[in-house]
Scaffold this motif. Structure first.
Motif, short mmCIF file in Angstrom:
data_model
loop_
_atom_site.label_atom_id
_atom_site.label_comp_id
_atom_site.label_asym_id
_atom_site.label_seq_id
_atom_site.Cartn_x
_atom_site.Cartn_y
_atom_site.Cartn_z
N PRO A 2 -11.84 -18.66 41.66
CA PRO A 2 -10.44 -18.78 41.28
C PRO A 2 -9.87 -20.12 41.68
O PRO A 2 -10.30 -20.74 42.64
N ALA A 3 -8.90 -20.57 40.92
CA ALA A 3 -8.20 -21.80 41.28
C ALA A 3 -7.31 -21.53 42.48
O ALA A 3 -7.04 -20.39 42.83
N THR A 4 -6.85 -22.61 43.10
CA THR A 4 -5.92 -22.43 44.22
C THR A 4 -4.60 -21.89 43.70
O THR A 4 -4.26 -22.02 42.53
N MET A 242 -9.24 -27.55 51.29
CA MET A 242 -10.24 -26.73 51.95
C MET A 242 -10.85 -25.68 51.01
O MET A 242 -12.02 -25.33 51.14
N VAL A 243 -10.06 -25.17 50.07
CA VAL A 243 -10.63 -24.24 49.08
C VAL A 243 -11.78 -24.91 48.34
O VAL A 243 -12.87 -24.34 48.20
N ALA A 244 -11.54 -26.12 47.87
CA ALA A 244 -12.58 -26.84 47.14
C ALA A 244 -13.78 -27.13 48.04
O ALA A 244 -14.94 -26.99 47.62
N LEU A 261 -9.85 -12.58 47.88
CA LEU A 261 -9.96 -12.98 46.48
C LEU A 261 -9.01 -14.12 46.12
O LEU A 261 -9.20 -14.78 45.10
N GLN A 262 -7.99 -14.34 46.93
CA GLN A 262 -7.08 -15.46 46.70
C GLN A 262 -7.51 -16.71 47.46
O GLN A 262 -6.76 -17.67 47.52
N ARG A 263 -8.70 -16.67 48.04
CA ARG A 263 -9.23 -17.78 48.85
C ARG A 263 -8.39 -17.99 50.10
O ARG A 263 -8.24 -19.12 50.59
#
Length: 340
Positions: A2-4, A242-244, A261-263
């Protein structure tokens, strides 16, 4: 992946902008443990909109662990961790402390300040914090892996003041920030890292976990059977980047991460103000157990020493600090505890 999450304008907004959408509730450890809408960021924000004072909100303000999970999910861009820290500051100035000796000692340290730094003006700096400084062997391991100078002034007193709601004297803050001027920074304390983004917006800085896991000697020893536990505060302090970063790490290594699931990083430890003031029992292990629920990793790899202790209390799996992955992996797998 998922995208941020979409964010509102970059400038942080205050509690008046809260719409009561309760997205923060979904990721909040306070809500999970209390199941009471007062114990959520939205609950505090809405109460403030209707005239509540810090004293009225003392219970949720003290219960908050400042994990920062609410920050990236807020569609209004409200600085929710900052809101709690501001309320703690108001409480510290208006209500008696259950541990006045600890606060008096901290205030004295802040007034005294730190010795003048002796590190070269251009050298990258490691801010190890109190926990890592207390383990000389692990600190030496971290320093060897990162090749950084250890800061003479790592701001441990400032980090604790942020946590406890103690006012930081302007001269102490200026002294600390001046010692960092011109340096790239690796910080072990996620709450301090979050504030450094605001205090030194043009500086190069990153969390200890991201710095260590970027080293080939460490990353090459991460296994697909590992559960990698991200330190939540530092992660949420720089969420989009940080997600990436951790998505790439997971793709390269196959390890599981403590992300929903939302990172959003699920914190392994959720200690409130009473635990930090040493007047209540420590972490009860509920968060660590929640992260482990439904998982069967062969090993747990942590970025934070506090997380290491939390998992060692609730399971018999090998738990290792990320810095130890620079050693032979077979030796690590045979060792039951990272700090035994």
């Amino acid at each position: 992946m998922p995208a941020t999450l979409a964010r509102a304008p970059a400038a942080p907004r205050d509690y008046a902008a809260c719409s009561g959408c309760n997205l923060c509730q979904l990721v909040c450890p306070m809500w999970r443990s209390h199941r009471d809408p007062r114990f959520t960021p939205a609950g505090m924000a809405k109460a403030l909109q209707y005239g509540a004072t810090a004293a009225w909100l003392a219970a949720p303000v003290e219960a908050c662990s400042l994990c920062g999970a609410c920050d990236p999910v807020c569609p209004e861009g409200i600085d929710l961790p900052g809101l709690v820290m501001d309320l703690r500051l108001q409480l510290a100035n208006s209500l008696p402390s259950p541990n006045p000796a600890l606060l008096d000692d901290l205030r004295a340290r802040l007034q005294q300040g730190a010795a003048a730094p002796v590190v070269s003006r251009s050298a990258p700096l490691l801010l190890p914090g109190a926990d890592l400084r207390a383990d000389a062997a692990l600190l030496a391991r971290v320093q060897a892996l990162l090749g950084l100078a250890i800061a003479d002034d790592d701001g441990a007193d400032i980090a604790l003041a942020l946590e406890l709601g103690v006012e930081i004297p302007q001269h102490r803050l200026q002294q600390f920030l001046a010692s960092l001027n011109g340096h790239s920074i690796v910080a072990a304390d996620g709450l301090l890292l979050r504030q450094l983004r605001r205090w030194l917006p043009g500086s190069q800085r990153m969390g200890l976990g991201a710095a260590l896991s970027s080293r080939p000697a460490v990353r090459s020893n991460l296994l697909a059977t590992d559960l990698y536990v991200i330190e939540a505060r530092g992660y949420h302090a720089d969420y989009e980047r940080m997600v990436a970063y951790y998505d790439r790490l997971q793709l390269e290594t196959g390890c599981a991460l403590n992300l929903d699931l939302q990172r959003i990083a699920i914190p392994a430890v959720a200690q409130g103000l009473s635990q930090k003031l040493e007047v209540a029992p420590g972490d009860d292990g509920a968060q660590a157990k929640w992260i482990l629920k439904g998982r069967r990793p062969a090993r747990i790899v942590v970025e934070s020493m506090a997380d290491c202790a939390a998992f060692e209390r609730v399971c018999d799996l090998p738990v290792v600090h990320l810095a130890e992955l620079g050693e032979d992996p077979e030796m690590i797998k045979r060792r039951p505890h990272a700090f035994g």
